[in-house]
Design an enzyme around this catalytic site. Structure first.
Site, PDB file in Angstrom:
ATOM      1  N   CYS A  39       0.824  -1.201   0.000  1.00 29.07           N
ATOM      2  CA  CYS A  39       0.000   0.000   0.000  1.00 29.07           C
ATOM      3  C   CYS A  39       0.869   1.266   0.000  1.00 29.07           C
ATOM      4  O   CYS A  39       0.780   2.105  -0.893  1.00 29.07           O
ATOM      5  CB  CYS A  39      -0.906  -0.067   1.228  1.00 29.07           C
ATOM      6  SG  CYS A  39      -1.632   1.466   1.674  1.00 29.07           S
ATOM      7  N   GLU A  42      -4.006  -5.719  -3.982  1.00 30.69           N
ATOM      8  CA  GLU A  42      -3.924  -4.357  -4.562  1.00 30.69           C
ATOM      9  C   GLU A  42      -4.303  -4.408  -6.046  1.00 30.69           C
ATOM     10  O   GLU A  42      -4.995  -3.524  -6.552  1.00 30.69           O
ATOM     11  CB  GLU A  42      -2.509  -3.773  -4.417  1.00 30.69           C
ATOM     12  CG  GLU A  42      -2.157  -3.210  -3.055  1.00 30.69           C
ATOM     13  CD  GLU A  42      -2.766  -1.821  -2.774  1.00 30.69           C
ATOM     14  OE1 GLU A  42      -3.549  -1.299  -3.579  1.00 30.69           O
ATOM     15  OE2 GLU A  42      -2.445  -1.275  -1.702  1.00 30.69           O
TER      16      GLU A  42
HETATM   17  C1  LIG Z   1      -6.100   0.519  -2.141  1.00 31.57           C
HETATM   18  C2  LIG Z   1      -5.085   1.535  -1.678  1.00 31.57           C
HETATM   19  N1  LIG Z   1      -3.810   1.172  -1.523  1.00 31.57           N
HETATM   20  C3  LIG Z   1      -2.919   2.126  -1.096  1.00 31.57           C
HETATM   21  C4  LIG Z   1      -3.261   3.402  -0.817  1.00 31.57           C
HETATM   22  C5  LIG Z   1      -2.284   4.420  -0.364  1.00 31.57           C
HETATM   23  N2  LIG Z   1      -2.450   4.731   1.004  1.00 31.57           N
HETATM   24  C6  LIG Z   1      -4.601   3.719  -0.982  1.00 31.57           C
HETATM   25  N3  LIG Z   1      -5.065   4.971  -0.732  1.00 31.57           N
HETATM   26  N4  LIG Z   1      -5.532   2.789  -1.425  1.00 31.57           N
END
Ligand SMILES: Cc1ncc(CN)c(N)n1
Length: 229
Positions: free
Chosen positions: A142, A215
């Site tokens: 993330c 992801e």
């Molecule tokens: C799914 C997702 N992954 C990562 C990020 C980054 N914080 C986010 N905002 N959203």
């Protein structure tokens, strides 16, 4: 490549271990089309809505990191990360959604997609079952992934910034606040991974692989929303 008797692993070993999956994540069609402006707005709007739910659970995961912290140093660090998400990233996100015509009330009421549910609960489960390092590794795609994606987008010649409706999103993740949080996390992970055994590294690599796959599913969920919102 680390030697087997004294591996001294780093974060780079995790991304290299699952290079193909990592590349699919950071160079996903959603990201490419966001950069060249061909991404339908319905896809981005759906992504933004679900990302609100994601960030709530992401903050909870850092709350769990506070709980799992064995000493004052780690406790402060996890607490600062939690505060940054609640006070900065979520605040920015709500403002950003408002600009896209999504109200806070709508955000609070929306139904969670299965991809959001799967990813966020996976991260929380890794934290519940494992230790602080398991949790950090589950959170790594993330933080590290978004930081890498945004800088790549700014550097590559195919990215269109002028009149790009997604420009602010790219600049937010390429901005100094997010980038410096990413650098801190890389430093933390490099330190923590430097003395794990090969067996432990393989366990962590499996967590990293699954979080990265989730992801990818999250991007795909956005891309699939061509007509759903
Ligand atoms: C799914 C997702 N992954 C990562 C990020 C980054 N914080 C986010 N905002 N959203």
């Amino acid at each position: 490549m680390p030697s087997s008797d004294s591996p001294h692993y780093t974060l780079a070993d995790l991304t290299q271990r699952h290079e193909a999956i990592w590349q699919t994540y950071i160079d996903h069609e959603f990201v490419r089309r966001l950069a060249d402006t061909s991404l339908p707005e319905s896809c981005f709007r759906h992504y933004l809505q679900q990302d609100y739910r994601f960030l709530i659970h992401f903050a909870r995961a850092w709350g769990l990191a506070v709980y799992k912290s064995p000493d004052l140093f780690e406790l402060r660090r996890a607490f600062e990360a939690l505060k940054a998400i609640v006070d900065t990233e979520l605040d920015l996100h709500v403002g950003f959604c408002r600009q896209w015509g999504i109200s806070e009330r709508e955000l609070a009421e929306l139904e969670e997609e299965r991809e959001t549910l799967a990813y966020t609960r996976f991260v929380l489960d890794c934290g519940h079952r494992g230790d602080l390092l398991d949790l950090h590794v589950a959170l790594a795609p993330c933080l590290i992934g978004y930081g890498e994606i945004a800088t790549r987008l700014l550097e590559q010649p195919t990215t269109v910034l002028e009149h790009n409706p997604y420009r602010e999103w790219i600049e937010m993740y390429a901005g100094e606040d997010f980038q410096s949080a990413m650098r801190d996390e890389i430093e933390w992970l490099d330190r923590a991974l430097s003395d794990v055994s090969t067996e432990r590294f393989e366990q962590l690599a499996a967590i990293f692989r699954d979080a990265t796959r989730l992801e990818i599913d999250f991007w795909q969920m956005g891309l699939n929303a061509v007509r759903s919102s």
